[in-house]
Design an enzyme around this catalytic site. Sequence first.
Site, PDB file in Angstrom:
ATOM      1  N   GLU A   1       0.763 -11.739  -2.930  1.00 20.17           N
ATOM      2  CA  GLU A   1      -0.694 -11.811  -2.664  1.00 20.17           C
ATOM      3  C   GLU A   1      -1.525 -11.438  -3.884  1.00 20.17           C
ATOM      4  OE1 GLU A   1       1.384  -9.568  -1.539  1.00 20.17           O
ATOM      5  OE2 GLU A   1       0.481  -7.565  -1.550  1.00 20.17           O
TER       6      GLU A   1
ATOM      7  N   HIS B   1       4.629  -8.373  -4.603  1.00 14.10           N
ATOM      8  CA  HIS B   1       3.288  -8.701  -4.086  1.00 14.10           C
ATOM      9  C   HIS B   1       2.882 -10.135  -4.401  1.00 14.10           C
ATOM     10  CE1 HIS B   1       1.922  -4.592  -3.054  1.00 14.10           C
ATOM     11  NE2 HIS B   1       2.676  -4.210  -4.067  1.00 14.10           N
TER      12      HIS B   1
ATOM     13  N   GLY C   1       0.865  -1.180   0.000  1.00 14.16           N
ATOM     14  CA  GLY C   1       0.000   0.000   0.000  1.00 14.16           C
ATOM     15  C   GLY C   1       0.895   1.221   0.000  1.00 14.16           C
TER      16      GLY C   1
ATOM     17  N   CYS D   1       6.086  -5.320   0.156  1.00 12.58           N
ATOM     18  CA  CYS D   1       6.207  -4.003  -0.480  1.00 12.58           C
ATOM     19  C   CYS D   1       6.171  -2.887   0.572  1.00 12.58           C
ATOM     20  CB  CYS D   1       5.151  -3.860  -1.570  1.00 12.58           C
ATOM     21  SG  CYS D   1       5.642  -2.643  -2.792  1.00 12.58           S
TER      22      CYS D   1
HETATM   23  N1  LIG Z   1       3.013  -1.453  -3.766  1.00  6.61           N
HETATM   24  C1  LIG Z   1       3.455  -0.876  -2.687  1.00  6.61           C
HETATM   25  O1  LIG Z   1       3.258  -1.321  -1.560  1.00  6.61           O
HETATM   26  C2  LIG Z   1       4.126   0.427  -2.946  1.00  6.61           C
HETATM   27  C3  LIG Z   1       4.930   0.957  -1.788  1.00  6.61           C
HETATM   28  C4  LIG Z   1       4.972   2.479  -1.862  1.00  6.61           C
HETATM   29  N2  LIG Z   1       5.695   2.948  -3.014  1.00  6.61           N
HETATM   30  C5  LIG Z   1       5.594   3.027  -0.583  1.00  6.61           C
HETATM   31  O2  LIG Z   1       6.656   3.588  -0.632  1.00  6.61           O
HETATM   32  O3  LIG Z   1       5.017   2.898   0.441  1.00  6.61           O
END
Ligand SMILES: NC(=O)CC[C@H](N)C(=O)O
EC number: 3.5.1.2
Length: 215
Positions: free
Chosen positions: A188, A186, A56, A90
């Site tokens: 998931e 990801h 996220g 992520c």
């Molecule tokens: N897909 C993701 O979770 C992106 C991470 C997002 N770019 C961040 O720095 O939090």
Amino acid sequence: MNRALRIGVLELQGDFYEHEAMLQRCGVQPVGVRRLAHLLDDRGEVLVDALVIPGGESTTIGMLLDELGMLEPVRQLVRPPHALPVLGTCAGCILLAREVKSEPQLKRIGCMDIEVQRNAYGSQVDSFECHVRSEQFADGEPLRAVHIRAPAITRLLQPESVRVLAAIEGRPVIVQQGNLLACTFHPELTTDTRVHQHFVAMVRARTRKAMPKST
Ligand SMILES: NC(=O)CC[C@H](N)C(=O)O
């Protein structure tokens, strides 16, 4: 005794629903975590066997954890002696990292000995998919690695205690340090359950160890 695992999924922001679906496919009923009372009861008993931090926006998730009074309690739970198992994908990987390049102020759990760089491959349009071979997940096809504004793990701060489970062109993309598992992409968002199955096995192994022997 083989009681059902309770794996908490942080539901503050991001793709928690997909993690929950994945855990269900691994035979585990997920538990939504939106506030501290979902993690600890009023006597301080821990209500989950593990925690998943989804992808996220790490700044948003970190800020919400802090505002909801969960950041410090989660930090304490993740550290020994409790050593709660955590999977971060992520944004979740960023929230676990002890160092974030150029953004030391980013609110996070910061317990894993890795340095990360946010958005290391560029912006949303530079998101990409590739396949990763890994000895850890050697059965079957290479893993499909969906990178969305992904971070890169730029340094292992304690190389002797952080295991690289998968790498792309020499760059770690899945790492494990004791109870912590972090992934820059990801899993998931695919139908491949292997990374989650590995996490569930970590949680089971620890839960078995912590359980009193039944007579
Ligand atoms: N897909 C993701 O979770 C992106 C991470 C997002 N770019 C961040 O720095 O939090």
